[in-house]
Motif scaffolding. Structure first.
Motif, short mmCIF file in Angstrom:
data_model
loop_
_atom_site.label_atom_id
_atom_site.label_comp_id
_atom_site.label_asym_id
_atom_site.label_seq_id
_atom_site.Cartn_x
_atom_site.Cartn_y
_atom_site.Cartn_z
N PRO A 1 9.96 -6.77 -10.20
CA PRO A 1 9.78 -6.68 -11.66
C PRO A 1 8.76 -7.69 -12.21
N HIS A 2 8.81 -8.91 -11.70
CA HIS A 2 7.86 -9.93 -12.17
C HIS A 2 6.44 -9.59 -11.73
N ALA A 3 6.29 -9.09 -10.50
CA ALA A 3 4.97 -8.72 -10.01
C ALA A 3 4.38 -7.57 -10.83
N LEU A 4 5.18 -6.56 -11.12
CA LEU A 4 4.70 -5.44 -11.93
C LEU A 4 4.29 -5.90 -13.32
N ALA A 5 5.09 -6.77 -13.91
CA ALA A 5 4.76 -7.26 -15.25
C ALA A 5 3.47 -8.08 -15.25
N ALA A 6 3.21 -8.77 -14.15
CA ALA A 6 2.02 -9.61 -14.05
C ALA A 6 0.79 -8.84 -13.60
N GLY A 7 0.97 -7.59 -13.14
CA GLY A 7 -0.15 -6.82 -12.62
C GLY A 7 -0.62 -7.28 -11.27
N VAL A 8 0.29 -7.83 -10.47
CA VAL A 8 -0.04 -8.34 -9.14
C VAL A 8 0.71 -7.52 -8.10
N ARG A 9 0.01 -7.08 -7.08
CA ARG A 9 0.63 -6.31 -6.01
C ARG A 9 1.06 -7.24 -4.89
N LEU A 10 2.29 -7.14 -4.47
CA LEU A 10 2.80 -7.91 -3.34
C LEU A 10 2.38 -7.23 -2.04
N ALA A 11 1.86 -8.00 -1.11
CA ALA A 11 1.37 -7.43 0.15
C ALA A 11 2.06 -8.11 1.32
N VAL A 12 2.89 -7.36 2.02
CA VAL A 12 3.67 -7.88 3.14
C VAL A 12 2.75 -7.97 4.37
N GLU A 13 2.62 -9.17 4.90
CA GLU A 13 1.75 -9.35 6.07
C GLU A 13 2.59 -9.53 7.33
N PRO B 1 7.71 0.87 -5.37
CA PRO B 1 6.51 1.65 -5.70
C PRO B 1 5.27 1.09 -4.99
N PRO B 2 4.36 1.96 -4.56
CA PRO B 2 3.16 1.47 -3.87
C PRO B 2 2.32 0.52 -4.71
N GLU B 3 2.33 0.71 -6.02
CA GLU B 3 1.55 -0.20 -6.87
C GLU B 3 2.18 -1.58 -6.95
N ALA B 4 3.44 -1.69 -6.54
CA ALA B 4 4.12 -2.99 -6.57
C ALA B 4 4.10 -3.68 -5.21
N VAL B 5 4.25 -2.93 -4.13
CA VAL B 5 4.36 -3.52 -2.79
C VAL B 5 3.51 -2.74 -1.81
N GLY B 6 2.60 -3.44 -1.16
CA GLY B 6 1.80 -2.85 -0.10
C GLY B 6 1.90 -3.71 1.16
N VAL B 7 0.95 -3.51 2.06
CA VAL B 7 0.94 -4.27 3.31
C VAL B 7 -0.45 -4.81 3.57
N VAL B 8 -0.49 -5.81 4.43
CA VAL B 8 -1.75 -6.38 4.90
C VAL B 8 -2.02 -5.90 6.32
N VAL B 9 -3.21 -5.43 6.56
CA VAL B 9 -3.67 -5.11 7.92
C VAL B 9 -4.58 -6.26 8.35
N ASP B 10 -4.11 -7.07 9.28
CA ASP B 10 -4.86 -8.23 9.77
C ASP B 10 -5.09 -8.03 11.27
N THR B 11 -6.34 -7.93 11.66
CA THR B 11 -6.66 -7.58 13.05
C THR B 11 -6.13 -8.60 14.04
N TYR B 12 -6.15 -9.87 13.68
CA TYR B 12 -5.68 -10.92 14.60
C TYR B 12 -4.22 -10.71 14.97
N HIS B 13 -3.43 -10.29 14.02
CA HIS B 13 -2.00 -10.16 14.24
C HIS B 13 -1.59 -8.81 14.82
N LEU B 14 -2.44 -7.80 14.68
CA LEU B 14 -2.01 -6.44 15.01
C LEU B 14 -2.76 -5.81 16.18
N TRP B 15 -3.78 -6.44 16.70
CA TRP B 15 -4.65 -5.79 17.68
C TRP B 15 -3.92 -5.37 18.95
#
Length: 267
Positions: free
Chosen positions: A120-132, A159-173
């Protein structure tokens, strides 16, 4: 180069005003920042510095560490800082196992609940949380989210606009499932941030600092870029490197090498 972004972790010892000036001089339009960049400078002053130079902030690192006391208030502050500096994305590193615990399932469940509490706070602030997700070697102490699939599972209830993911090559290769999971992330519109760094061997004693600039290691960086493109991601591509050998060199030298490596191995 329109998608290239310098993450300030790559030039850790370059003061923010010098980093901004160097990016402008090199024709770089995008920067990813860390909260440490703001702490001694001030959020408003940092935002004005970057904005007045015509740069775009692509992400702020980091929130998370949900195993620490006070995580809720600290992450709300991080969301506010991201909004204040104009970062559309706050990267979340989940934290490791709670002290004395061996229960990974419970730790990951807590991460999901913590993210939900912040939505809720992230949506109100217009910031997307990105799980890495981080490489499994960091699972005990830094990040119990060890694969892109796990990160997507945690993001899925929100909701996708609230929570997404990080694709980081170092961690996922290393993950044989990563290509299918990138496609899954694209279908769900969950890719919030894309970061590139190479895997360099032998690893140094501090494995956290074992990253290399693009082209220095063994990762199929262009294959990752093509995969996120095919998944519908058109956003910035951050070069984010943790390495003492890189930090010890002048910031502008590192930036030029990052650009050259990006052009040859990523773009």
């Amino acid at each position: 180069m329109k998608r290239f972004a310098l993450n300030s972790a790559t030039t850790r010892r370059w003061p923010l005003p010098d980093l901004v000036a160097g990016c402008v001089d090199a024709g770089v339009d995008n920067v990813g920042l860390w909260r440490e960049d703001l702490s001694g400078f001030g959020v408003e002053a940092a935002a004005a510095l970057v904005r007045d130079a015509g740069l775009t902030v692509t992400s702020l690192c980091r929130g998370g560490f949900f195993d620490a006391p006070g995580w809720f208030d600290e992450n709300r502050r991080a969301i506010d800082e991201a909004a204040g500096v104009g970062a559309p994305v706050l990267v979340l590193v989940s934290g490791g196992l709670p002290a004395g615990s061996r229960d990974l399932d419970a730790a990951r469940a807590h991460v999901g609940e913590a993210i939900g509490a912040l939505v809720p706070h992230a949506l109100a602030a217009g910031v997307r949380l990105a799980v890495e997700p981080l490489h499994p070697m960091f699972c005990s102490d830094r990040c119990v989210v060890a694969s892109l699939g796990q990160a997507l599972d945690l993001a899925e209830p929100y909701p996708p606009e609230a929570v997404g993911v990080v694709v980081d090559t170092y961690h996922l290769w290393w993950d044989g499932q990563v290509w299918a999971q990138i496609a899954r992330a694209g279908r769900a519109e969950r890719i919030a941030c894309f970061q590139v760094a190479d895997w360099v061997t032998p690893l140094p004693a501090g494995v956290l600092l074992g990253r290399g600039l693009p082209g220095a290691g063994c990762v199929e960086l262009r294959r990752f870029r093509e995969a996120v493109d095919a998944a519908g991601y058109t956003g910035p591509i951050e070069v984010e490197v943790f390495a003492e050998e890189v930090w010890s060199r002048p910031g502008r030298v590192v930036l030029d090498e990052a650009i050259a490596g990006y052009r040859e191995h990523v773009a």
